[in-house]
Enzyme design. Structure first.
Site, PDB file in Angstrom:
ATOM      1  N   LYS A 134       0.837  -1.208   0.000  1.00 44.38           N
ATOM      2  CA  LYS A 134       0.000   0.000   0.000  1.00 44.38           C
ATOM      3  C   LYS A 134       0.870   1.256   0.000  1.00 44.38           C
ATOM      4  CE  LYS A 134      -4.166  -1.678   2.400  1.00 44.38           C
ATOM      5  NZ  LYS A 134      -4.998  -1.515   3.627  1.00 44.38           N
TER       6      LYS A 134
ATOM      7  N   SER B   2      -1.523   1.789   6.630  1.00 41.30           N
ATOM      8  CA  SER B   2      -1.745   0.804   7.690  1.00 41.30           C
ATOM      9  C   SER B   2      -2.645  -0.293   7.154  1.00 41.30           C
ATOM     10  CB  SER B   2      -2.387   1.483   8.903  1.00 41.30           C
ATOM     11  OG  SER B   2      -2.495   0.584   9.990  1.00 41.30           O
ATOM     12  N   ASP B   3      -2.500  -1.475   7.729  1.00 40.87           N
ATOM     13  CA  ASP B   3      -3.377  -2.584   7.361  1.00 40.87           C
ATOM     14  C   ASP B   3      -3.630  -3.434   8.601  1.00 40.87           C
ATOM     15  OD1 ASP B   3      -4.712  -3.922   4.968  1.00 40.87           O
ATOM     16  OD2 ASP B   3      -3.681  -5.620   5.884  1.00 40.87           O
ATOM     17  N   THR B   4      -4.867  -3.862   8.752  1.00 42.07           N
ATOM     18  CA  THR B   4      -5.272  -4.662   9.914  1.00 42.07           C
ATOM     19  C   THR B   4      -5.837  -5.990   9.449  1.00 42.07           C
ATOM     20  OG1 THR B   4      -5.795  -2.682  11.203  1.00 42.07           O
ATOM     21  CG2 THR B   4      -6.784  -4.746  11.941  1.00 42.07           C
TER      22      THR B   4
ATOM     23  N   ALA C 298      -0.331  -3.524  10.928  1.00 45.05           N
ATOM     24  CA  ALA C 298       0.974  -3.071  10.448  1.00 45.05           C
ATOM     25  C   ALA C 298       0.877  -1.599  10.067  1.00 45.05           C
ATOM     26  CB  ALA C 298       1.418  -3.896   9.248  1.00 45.05           C
TER      27      ALA C 298
END
Length: 207
Positions: free
Chosen positions: A65, A86-88, A123
């Site tokens: 991303k 960010s990634d969840t 992250a």
């Protein structure tokens, strides 16, 4: 008297999540949204690779991303500023629970987490103005109470599970399901503020 110019944003935020925007504002970050164009394939970006662990998956997607956002900034000729992505993801055992495809998928996820502990991994990547990437990972444990079919059906009917990893948002109605957490509440929401602030400090961003 001349009007005072608005201060420049600290960074670009490459996320349309209202929760991440709210959390950044909470710690005083000024940001400009840097959202994807319609021709960018987000689903392909988030595809799980064969044999990939949840930890590796969420960090890889977050980094991808950030790379996409950096290309987007350059293509649009925008000023060089840091970029935050960010990634969840939620995992139950070794299974990655992404965003539910439909009500049946949401029911399956919520039923699986009922009375059990799962992990929430978020992250964060900050790419500095000169293109240097920095990464952090927040890992939290969440234990749900035992959910009845009525609990699950009502929650799905609220519409809240859709668009959220693991089919729930801890900051909403699902808070009533959470018996215990260990880790970062803001990380479970979608942006761990302690880790994010540390990355911003490394990038010499003064809040």
């Amino acid at each position: 008297m001349e009007p005072t110019a608005a201060p420049h944003p600290h960074l670009y935020l490459a996320s349309q999540s209202p929760r991440r925007q709210e959390l950044l504002r909470q710690i005083g970050v000024r940001f400009e949204l840097l959202l994807a164009d319609g021709d960018e394939d987000a689903e392909a970006l988030e595809a799980v690779l064969l044999g990939e662990t949840p930890d590796d998956y969420v960090q890889r997607v977050c980094a991808l991303k950030a790379q996409a956002a950096a290309r987007r900034r350059a293509a649009r000729g925008l000023p060089a500023r840091p970029i935050l992505t960010s990634d969840t993801t939620v995992c139950l055992g070794g299974e990655i629970l992404g965003k539910p495809a439909d009500a049946a998928d949401a029911h399956r996820m919520l039923r699986g987490m009922s009375g059990r502990e799962h992990r929430v991994l978020t992250a964060v990547t900050v790419v500095t103005a000169d293109g240097t990437p920095m990464h952090a990972l927040s890992v939290s444990q969440v234990r749900f109470a035992v959910l009845t079919d009525v609990d699950i059906a009502r929650y799905i009917a609220s519409g809240e599970p859709f668009g959220k990893a693991g089919a729930y948002g801890i900051q909403g109605r699902a808070a009533a399901f959470v018996a215990h957490i260990s880790g970062s509440y803001s990380g479970i929401m979608g942006l761990p503020l302690f880790e994010t602030a540390a990355l911003l400090a490394q990038a010499a961003i003064t809040l």
